[in-house]
Enzyme design. Structure first.
Site, PDB file in Angstrom:
ATOM      1  N   ASP A 241      41.116  36.314  34.937  1.00  0.00           N
ATOM      2  CA  ASP A 241      40.229  36.169  35.751  1.00  0.00           C
ATOM      3  C   ASP A 241      40.328  36.579  37.231  1.00  0.00           C
ATOM      4  O   ASP A 241      39.681  36.495  38.275  1.00  0.00           O
ATOM      5  CB  ASP A 241      39.287  35.707  35.457  1.00  0.00           C
ATOM      6  N   ASN A 251      41.351  32.067  32.823  1.00  0.00           N
ATOM      7  CA  ASN A 251      41.306  33.008  32.059  1.00  0.00           C
ATOM      8  C   ASN A 251      40.371  32.698  30.840  1.00  0.00           C
ATOM      9  O   ASN A 251      40.203  30.815  31.026  1.00  0.00           O
ATOM     10  CB  ASN A 251      42.929  33.583  31.500  1.00  0.00           C
TER      11      ASN A 251
END
Length: 357
Positions: A241, A251
């Site tokens: 992310d 993440n």
């Protein structure tokens, strides 16, 4: 899969496949305003960093329409306010702010010779949002081909969360690597850990791969150590992310634990993400904001309470995996290897030199 984010420019409607209702039901959520897009992002109708970015871009297109419908002096300020709110809808996935910044950049470039009329901004934002969507699928395919070379025939790959077509414009990052390996003729099977509390692995990754005919098995999150200890995992591939300038990677919560286990059991651990997920302004993982989500995601399952009333909940949505635990970052520019700081800097410079995506 390329139909889970569909924009009807003529009607001014963004159709999003509702991730919350999979795999039991394939249902769309229709968004006509920036507020509805923001709600869809915050309530997990759509999730996954690249998909969040694509959705945000189309949210900007809807914001341009709303501003055009209220033409006048305040209209431009309303547009700017809506873009600000879209960019701040969720804190961790950097693609969200990246997409809004790209839309703003396109507008600034177009207005270098003079202000655009509201309908011209609408047309510009439509074109730019479609471009972001198309480019994302193309770069995921390039990324997938680079990553596929890291997998061997017969490998069983562990994934965490969903970094597939649903989380992108239509091909996937981590699952794009797997899809590309299968397309090369390699026999690849997948263990999708369930990924509590939203169950992205059990519900979404398993659904995607089963539809594609790629062998997939669901395992409990807390089975990872056992699976690796028995030699049942030959590689781990996850999405991201936000990737800091030094390679530290945010993440889905639980990724750090998987990375630590992979290091212990000598299993290669890879992150697959487009260069747009790298945030050069974030020096390391300590500077990445970590979203905390509603307690109900943990306390309830299927609408039924599973924890005692009144007991507090910690529901961090992400954790940060240190760069030292990452064997390679798979991007559309190739596989980045340590030392990540200088390698990432060069990759981003090359991207800028070739034009921003």
């Amino acid at each position: 899969m390329d139909s889970h984010i569909r924009f009807d420019a003529r009607e001014g409607v963004l159709h999003l496949l509702d991730h919350r209702r999979l795999p039991e039901m394939e249902a769309d959520v229709a968004c006509r305003t920036p507020d509805e897009v923001i709600d869809a992002l915050q309530t997990m109708v759509v999730r996954g960093a690249p998909a969040i970015g694509v959705t945000a871009a189309f949210g900007c297109a809807l914001a341009a329409r709303c501003a055009a419908a209220n033409a006048g002096a305040p209209a431009r300020q309303r547009l700017e306010d809506d873009l600000d709110r879209i960019a701040k809808a969720r804190p961790t996935a950097v693609n969200l702010g990246w997409a809004v910044a790209r839309m703003r950049g396109a507008l600034a470039a177009a207005e270098a010779g003079g202000a655009l009329a509201p309908d011209e901004i609408v047309a510009l934002f439509d074109r730019e949002a479609y471009a972001i969507q198309q480019e994302d699928e193309a770069l995921c395919r390039r990324l997938g081909r680079f990553g596929a070379d890291l997998l061997h025939d017969g490998d069983q790959v562990l994934t965490h969360c969903n970094a597939g077509a649903l989380a992108t414009a239509g091909y996937g990052t981590a699952l794009g690597v797997i899809r590309a390996a299968v397309e090369q003729g390699k026999r690849i099977s997948v263990i999708a850990d369930e990924t509590r509390p939203f169950l992205q692995g059990a519900r979404l990754t398993a659904w995607e791969l089963a539809r594609d005919g790629i062998p997939v098995t669901v395992a409990c999150d807390n089975a990872c150590a056992h699976l690796m200890s028995r030699g049942m995992v030959q590689a781990v591939v996850v999405g991201a992310d936000r990737i800091a300038a030094n390679g530290d990677t945010a993440n889905k919560i639980g990724t750090l634990g998987v990375a630590i286990l992979a290091e212990h059991f000598h299993v290669p651990f890879y992150v697959a993400a487009p260069l747009s997920t790298i945030d050069a302004a974030t020096p390391d993982g300590t500077a990445i904001p970590i979203e905390e989500r509603p307690a109900e995601e943990v306390t309830h399952m299927g609408g039924r309470r599973i924890t005692p009333e009144g007991v507090p909940v910690l529901n961090f949505a992400f954790d940060v995996t240190p760069a030292a635990l990452i064997g390679g970052i798979i991007t559309e520019a190739g596989v980045l290897r340590p030392p990540y700081g200088e390698v990432i800097s060069r990759a981003l410079a090359t991207r800028r030199g070739g034009g921003e995506r």
